[in-house]
Enzyme design. Sequence first.
Site, mmCIF file in Angstrom:
data_model
loop_
_atom_site.group_PDB
_atom_site.id
_atom_site.type_symbol
_atom_site.label_atom_id
_atom_site.label_comp_id
_atom_site.label_asym_id
_atom_site.label_seq_id
_atom_site.Cartn_x
_atom_site.Cartn_y
_atom_site.Cartn_z
ATOM 1 N N ASN A 9 41.498 37.581 34.098
ATOM 2 C CA ASN A 9 41.300 37.310 35.520
ATOM 3 C C ASN A 9 42.601 36.754 36.093
ATOM 4 O O ASN A 9 42.938 35.595 35.874
ATOM 5 C CB ASN A 9 40.154 36.309 35.702
ATOM 6 C CG ASN A 9 39.957 35.916 37.157
ATOM 7 O OD1 ASN A 9 40.464 36.566 38.064
ATOM 8 N ND2 ASN A 9 39.214 34.848 37.373
ATOM 9 N N TRP A 10 43.322 37.580 36.835
ATOM 10 C CA TRP A 10 44.624 37.172 37.361
ATOM 11 C C TRP A 10 44.527 36.249 38.570
ATOM 12 O O TRP A 10 45.533 35.705 39.007
ATOM 13 C CB TRP A 10 45.432 38.416 37.730
ATOM 14 C CG TRP A 10 46.051 39.101 36.571
ATOM 15 C CD1 TRP A 10 45.842 38.840 35.243
ATOM 16 C CD2 TRP A 10 46.994 40.175 36.618
ATOM 17 N NE1 TRP A 10 46.596 39.688 34.466
ATOM 18 C CE2 TRP A 10 47.308 40.515 35.290
ATOM 19 C CE3 TRP A 10 47.586 40.896 37.653
ATOM 20 C CZ2 TRP A 10 48.212 41.532 34.971
ATOM 21 C CZ3 TRP A 10 48.480 41.908 37.340
ATOM 22 C CH2 TRP A 10 48.795 42.220 36.014
ATOM 23 N N LYS A 11 43.344 36.141 39.138
ATOM 24 C CA LYS A 11 43.163 35.321 40.339
ATOM 25 C C LYS A 11 44.170 35.767 41.406
ATOM 26 O O LYS A 11 44.423 36.960 41.547
ATOM 27 C CB LYS A 11 43.250 33.836 39.986
ATOM 28 C CG LYS A 11 42.262 33.460 38.866
ATOM 29 C CD LYS A 11 42.120 32.002 38.637
ATOM 30 C CE LYS A 11 41.092 31.757 37.532
ATOM 31 N NZ LYS A 11 40.819 30.333 37.323
ATOM 32 N N HIS A 94 32.030 33.810 40.265
ATOM 33 C CA HIS A 94 33.015 32.906 39.676
ATOM 34 C C HIS A 94 32.911 31.534 40.337
ATOM 35 O O HIS A 94 32.624 31.422 41.530
ATOM 36 C CB HIS A 94 34.424 33.480 39.844
ATOM 37 C CG HIS A 94 35.449 32.774 39.015
ATOM 38 N ND1 HIS A 94 36.018 31.586 39.402
ATOM 39 C CD2 HIS A 94 36.005 33.090 37.811
ATOM 40 C CE1 HIS A 94 36.872 31.191 38.473
ATOM 41 N NE2 HIS A 94 36.881 32.077 37.501
ATOM 42 N N GLU A 166 31.475 29.867 32.002
ATOM 43 C CA GLU A 166 32.702 29.153 32.347
ATOM 44 C C GLU A 166 32.366 27.700 32.684
ATOM 45 O O GLU A 166 31.955 27.401 33.803
ATOM 46 C CB GLU A 166 33.442 29.837 33.499
ATOM 47 C CG GLU A 166 32.574 30.304 34.664
ATOM 48 C CD GLU A 166 33.382 30.486 35.929
ATOM 49 O OE1 GLU A 166 34.618 30.530 35.872
ATOM 50 O OE2 GLU A 166 32.762 30.560 36.997
ATOM 51 N N GLY A 172 41.376 25.838 34.074
ATOM 52 C CA GLY A 172 42.676 25.453 34.596
ATOM 53 C C GLY A 172 43.037 24.005 34.347
ATOM 54 O O GLY A 172 43.996 23.495 34.917
ATOM 55 N N SER A 212 39.624 28.012 29.832
ATOM 56 C CA SER A 212 40.954 27.773 29.253
ATOM 57 C C SER A 212 41.124 28.454 27.894
ATOM 58 O O SER A 212 41.576 27.848 26.918
ATOM 59 C CB SER A 212 41.243 26.266 29.135
ATOM 60 O OG SER A 212 41.287 25.663 30.415
ATOM 61 N N GLY A 233 42.005 33.274 32.068
ATOM 62 C CA GLY A 233 42.760 33.029 33.288
ATOM 63 C C GLY A 233 44.249 33.018 33.035
ATOM 64 O O GLY A 233 44.882 34.052 32.850
ATOM 65 N N GLY A 234 44.831 31.816 32.974
ATOM 66 C CA GLY A 234 46.283 31.673 32.870
ATOM 67 C C GLY A 234 46.911 32.425 31.715
ATOM 68 O O GLY A 234 48.018 32.976 31.849
#
Length: 250
Positions: A9-11, A94, A166, A172, A212, A233-234
Site C-alpha cells: 500500500n503506497w498510500k 483502511h 491492521e 506507521g 508495520s 506500508g512503508g
Amino acid sequence: MRRVLVAGNWKMHKTPSEARVWFAELKRLLPPLQSEAAVLPAFPILPVAKEVLAETQVGYGAQDVSAHKEGAYTGEVSARMLSDLGCRYAIVGHSERRRYHGETDALVAEKAKRLLEEGITPILCVGEPLEVREKGEAVPYTLRQLRGSLEGVEPPGPEALVIAYEPVWAIGTGKNATPEDAEAMHQEIRKALSERYGEAFASRVRILYGGSVNPKNFADLLSMPNVDGGLVGGASLELESFLALLRIAG
C-alpha cells in the site's frame, strides 16, 4: 492451501514518473514467485502499472473505490473504472479512510459490493486503536467492524475476498503486534468468517497482517498458521525491502 499475498500500500507516495522507474526495476529484478505480489498505488499511477506490469507476476490495484456505480459524484472513482484499468485488488475500510474521512462499516460494505460486481477482490481492513486494545476490547471491536463491513457482501468464492487485520496503533509507528498477537486475532477473524460464510469458505479466505510489516518481522509473522501475508506500508516503497519481503514469502 492459501497462497501468501504480499500487497504494498503506497498510500500518497510516488509520482507516476517515479513509479514507472520503480516498476521497471521490479520487473528486472523480480524472482520467480510461488506467492502472490501486488502493488496498490495512488489512482494516477494505475495506468502506468497497467502498462509496465502487464506481463509480470505482479498484480496491482487501488487504495479505495466509490460506493456509487457512476454519476455526478465529483472526485470519485468507480469500480468499473478500476476494472477497465486491470485492477485485481482494491483496499476498502483502511483505518486512515475511516479516521480522516469518517467512513462507516456500512459505507465500506457498499464499496466491497461495487468491487465484487466488477470482479475485483476487496482487501477489507479491520483493526482496533490503542485505547481499545488497552481496555481489553480489541476482539469485540474488530469483529464488530468486520461483521458490519461484510453486511450484505456475498463474494462468489473465498478467493474473491481478502481481509487485512491492521492494529491501528501499529501503523506507521514502528510498533508491532507480536506474531502470537496477530495469530490470536486472525483466529478470531476466521471464526467470525466461518459463522458468516461457513467453515469451508472461511478456511480458504486469506487474512493479511497490516501493522508495520518489514523484512525483519515478516518471516515470524508468516510462521503463524492463520497469517496469510501482509498489507505492507512503508516497507513497500523501497524496492529492496519489497523484494526482500517477496523472497521471504517464497
